[in-house]
Design a protein around this motif. Structure first.
Motif, PDB file in Angstrom:
ATOM      1  N   ALA A  56      12.510 -11.568   2.492  1.00 14.96           N
ATOM      2  CA  ALA A  56      11.177 -11.464   1.901  1.00 14.96           C
ATOM      3  C   ALA A  56      11.110 -10.284   0.933  1.00 14.96           C
ATOM      4  CB  ALA A  56      10.117 -11.323   2.994  1.00 14.96           C
ATOM      5  N   VAL A  57      11.696  -9.176   1.317  1.00 18.30           N
ATOM      6  CA  VAL A  57      11.712  -7.996   0.436  1.00 18.30           C
ATOM      7  C   VAL A  57      12.476  -8.315  -0.841  1.00 18.30           C
ATOM      8  CG1 VAL A  57      12.596  -5.631   0.196  1.00 18.30           C
ATOM      9  CG2 VAL A  57      11.375  -6.312   2.277  1.00 18.30           C
ATOM     10  N   GLN A  58      13.622  -8.994  -0.715  1.00 20.56           N
ATOM     11  CA  GLN A  58      14.412  -9.360  -1.892  1.00 20.56           C
ATOM     12  C   GLN A  58      13.663 -10.349  -2.788  1.00 20.56           C
ATOM     13  OE1 GLN A  58      18.098 -10.718  -0.200  1.00 20.56           O
ATOM     14  NE2 GLN A  58      18.883  -8.649   0.083  1.00 20.56           N
ATOM     15  N   ALA A  59      12.765 -11.128  -2.199  1.00 17.43           N
ATOM     16  CA  ALA A  59      11.972 -12.083  -2.979  1.00 17.43           C
ATOM     17  C   ALA A  59      10.800 -11.408  -3.682  1.00 17.43           C
ATOM     18  CB  ALA A  59      11.462 -13.202  -2.074  1.00 17.43           C
ATOM     19  N   GLY A  60      10.595 -10.110  -3.437  1.00 20.80           N
ATOM     20  CA  GLY A  60       9.526  -9.391  -4.103  1.00 20.80           C
ATOM     21  C   GLY A  60       8.261  -9.263  -3.280  1.00 20.80           C
ATOM     22  N   ALA A  61       8.362  -9.465  -1.978  1.00 19.19           N
ATOM     23  CA  ALA A  61       7.173  -9.435  -1.117  1.00 19.19           C
ATOM     24  C   ALA A  61       6.497  -8.065  -1.089  1.00 19.19           C
ATOM     25  CB  ALA A  61       7.532  -9.863   0.300  1.00 19.19           C
ATOM     26  N   ALA A  62       7.256  -7.011  -1.262  1.00 20.70           N
ATOM     27  CA  ALA A  62       6.651  -5.673  -1.222  1.00 20.70           C
ATOM     28  C   ALA A  62       5.587  -5.521  -2.315  1.00 20.70           C
ATOM     29  CB  ALA A  62       7.724  -4.598  -1.362  1.00 20.70           C
ATOM     30  N   GLU A  63       5.838  -6.138  -3.476  1.00 23.15           N
ATOM     31  CA  GLU A  63       4.889  -6.048  -4.578  1.00 23.15           C
ATOM     32  C   GLU A  63       3.891  -7.204  -4.565  1.00 23.15           C
ATOM     33  OE1 GLU A  63       8.360  -6.373  -5.335  1.00 23.15           O
ATOM     34  OE2 GLU A  63       8.639  -4.220  -5.099  1.00 23.15           O
ATOM     35  N   ILE A 102       4.162  -8.336   4.323  1.00 24.11           N
ATOM     36  CA  ILE A 102       5.446  -7.696   4.592  1.00 24.11           C
ATOM     37  C   ILE A 102       5.252  -6.432   5.428  1.00 24.11           C
ATOM     38  CG2 ILE A 102       5.679  -6.280   2.502  1.00 24.11           C
ATOM     39  CD1 ILE A 102       8.451  -8.341   4.206  1.00 24.11           C
ATOM     40  N   THR A 103       4.120  -5.760   5.247  1.00 15.57           N
ATOM     41  CA  THR A 103       3.821  -4.591   6.077  1.00 15.57           C
ATOM     42  C   THR A 103       3.657  -5.012   7.529  1.00 15.57           C
ATOM     43  OG1 THR A 103       2.808  -3.419   4.229  1.00 15.57           O
ATOM     44  CG2 THR A 103       2.195  -2.694   6.441  1.00 15.57           C
ATOM     45  N   ALA A 104       2.959  -6.116   7.759  1.00 16.68           N
ATOM     46  CA  ALA A 104       2.783  -6.632   9.122  1.00 16.68           C
ATOM     47  C   ALA A 104       4.131  -7.026   9.723  1.00 16.68           C
ATOM     48  CB  ALA A 104       1.824  -7.823   9.118  1.00 16.68           C
ATOM     49  N   ALA A 105       4.972  -7.680   8.925  1.00 16.58           N
ATOM     50  CA  ALA A 105       6.292  -8.092   9.412  1.00 16.58           C
ATOM     51  C   ALA A 105       7.138  -6.873   9.785  1.00 16.58           C
ATOM     52  CB  ALA A 105       7.004  -8.927   8.356  1.00 16.58           C
ATOM     53  N   ARG A 106       7.110  -5.858   8.956  1.00 22.02           N
ATOM     54  CA  ARG A 106       7.900  -4.646   9.229  1.00 22.02           C
ATOM     55  C   ARG A 106       7.395  -3.940  10.487  1.00 22.02           C
ATOM     56  NH1 ARG A 106       8.297  -2.423   3.023  1.00 22.02           N
ATOM     57  NH2 ARG A 106      10.300  -3.365   2.514  1.00 22.02           N
ATOM     58  N   ALA A 107       6.076  -3.877  10.650  1.00 17.36           N
ATOM     59  CA  ALA A 107       5.506  -3.218  11.834  1.00 17.36           C
ATOM     60  C   ALA A 107       5.909  -3.964  13.103  1.00 17.36           C
ATOM     61  CB  ALA A 107       3.986  -3.152  11.717  1.00 17.36           C
ATOM     62  N   LYS A 108       5.865  -5.281  13.060  1.00 15.57           N
ATOM     63  CA  LYS A 108       6.253  -6.065  14.235  1.00 15.57           C
ATOM     64  C   LYS A 108       7.753  -5.954  14.497  1.00 15.57           C
ATOM     65  CE  LYS A 108       2.306  -9.094  13.978  1.00 15.57           C
ATOM     66  NZ  LYS A 108       1.777 -10.318  13.407  1.00 15.57           N
ATOM     67  N   MET A 109       8.545  -5.858  13.437  1.00 13.24           N
ATOM     68  CA  MET A 109       9.991  -5.663  13.603  1.00 13.24           C
ATOM     69  C   MET A 109      10.266  -4.339  14.302  1.00 13.24           C
ATOM     70  SD  MET A 109      12.242  -7.925  12.841  1.00 13.24           S
ATOM     71  CE  MET A 109      13.399  -6.817  13.536  1.00 13.24           C
ATOM     72  N   MET A 110       9.559  -3.306  13.886  1.00 10.39           N
ATOM     73  CA  MET A 110       9.746  -1.995  14.490  1.00 10.39           C
ATOM     74  C   MET A 110       9.395  -2.055  15.981  1.00 10.39           C
ATOM     75  SD  MET A 110       8.135   1.751  13.479  1.00 10.39           S
ATOM     76  CE  MET A 110       7.946   1.194  11.826  1.00 10.39           C
ATOM     77  N   ALA A 170       7.156 -12.538   7.833  1.00  9.40           N
ATOM     78  CA  ALA A 170       8.111 -12.380   6.731  1.00  9.40           C
ATOM     79  C   ALA A 170       8.228 -13.664   5.924  1.00  9.40           C
ATOM     80  CB  ALA A 170       9.481 -11.965   7.271  1.00  9.40           C
ATOM     81  N   GLN A 171       8.244 -14.795   6.597  1.00  8.75           N
ATOM     82  CA  GLN A 171       8.318 -16.067   5.881  1.00  8.75           C
ATOM     83  C   GLN A 171       7.061 -16.309   5.064  1.00  8.75           C
ATOM     84  OE1 GLN A 171       9.248 -18.643   9.191  1.00  8.75           O
ATOM     85  NE2 GLN A 171      11.438 -18.511   8.811  1.00  8.75           N
ATOM     86  N   LEU A 172       5.909 -15.931   5.606  1.00 15.45           N
ATOM     87  CA  LEU A 172       4.666 -16.036   4.841  1.00 15.45           C
ATOM     88  C   LEU A 172       4.718 -15.124   3.622  1.00 15.45           C
ATOM     89  CD1 LEU A 172       1.781 -17.069   4.447  1.00 15.45           C
ATOM     90  CD2 LEU A 172       1.015 -15.249   6.011  1.00 15.45           C
ATOM     91  N   ALA A 173       5.181 -13.912   3.817  1.00 16.05           N
ATOM     92  CA  ALA A 173       5.299 -12.965   2.699  1.00 16.05           C
ATOM     93  C   ALA A 173       6.227 -13.510   1.625  1.00 16.05           C
ATOM     94  CB  ALA A 173       5.804 -11.612   3.211  1.00 16.05           C
ATOM     95  N   GLN A 174       7.356 -14.069   2.043  1.00 18.48           N
ATOM     96  CA  GLN A 174       8.302 -14.629   1.074  1.00 18.48           C
ATOM     97  C   GLN A 174       7.681 -15.811   0.341  1.00 18.48           C
ATOM     98  OE1 GLN A 174      12.169 -15.532   2.651  1.00 18.48           O
ATOM     99  NE2 GLN A 174      12.947 -16.250   0.698  1.00 18.48           N
ATOM    100  N   SER A 175       6.980 -16.664   1.062  1.00 14.39           N
ATOM    101  CA  SER A 175       6.327 -17.817   0.426  1.00 14.39           C
ATOM    102  C   SER A 175       5.280 -17.361  -0.583  1.00 14.39           C
ATOM    103  CB  SER A 175       5.670 -18.700   1.481  1.00 14.39           C
ATOM    104  OG  SER A 175       6.646 -19.308   2.287  1.00 14.39           O
TER     105      SER A 175
END
Length: 127
Positions: free
Chosen positions: A45-52, A58-66, A91-96
């Motif tokens: 997702a990050v590589q797909a540009g989700a951060a921007e 992507i913030t929610a995905a990262r928090a849950k990963m942590m 993450a999949q939602l962020a990538q989509s």
């Protein structure tokens, strides 16, 4: 042959302990695998540009990963697995969303190019 109650209790406790350990071990592998798959989903997702393009997701995905990694370290395999699966979905939602935003931007750019081309054709035809 006579069995003493103490030996029976010890045998029962040993069997119960073995079952608990087996249960924990059997949960560890799937939880570890789910965390690894989710980590990959976040990276994709990050590589797909989700951060921007999908920062909340992507913030929610990262928090849950942590939290999933923390649960894994604490040997709470059930929680680790649940959080990993939620992180993967986020993450999949962020990538989509990122892919959709990029497709929309490409479509808008193409439509703008077509508009400019039509103007040039109309100008050329009116001369």
């Amino acid at each position: 042959m006579k069995h003493s109650p103490i030996k029976g209790a010890i045998s029962g406790a040993a069997v119960a302990a073995m079952l608990v350990l087996t249960g924990c071990a059997s949960q560890k592998a799937p939880a570890t695998a789910d965390v690894a798959v989710s980590r990959n989903a976040v990276q994709n997702a990050v590589q797909a540009g989700a951060a921007e393009l999908a920062p909340a997701e992507i913030t929610a995905a990262r928090a849950k990963m942590m939290r999933a990694n923390e649960a894994l370290a604490a040997r709470d395999y059930k929680l680790a697995r649940e959080l990993a699966m939620q992180a993967q979905a986020d993450a999949q939602l962020a990538q989509s969303k990122a892919n959709s935003a990029k497709a929309t931007a490409a479509s808008d750019a193409l439509n703008e190019d077509l508009r400019v081309l039509r103007q040039e054709v109309e100008r050329a035809n009116s001369q």
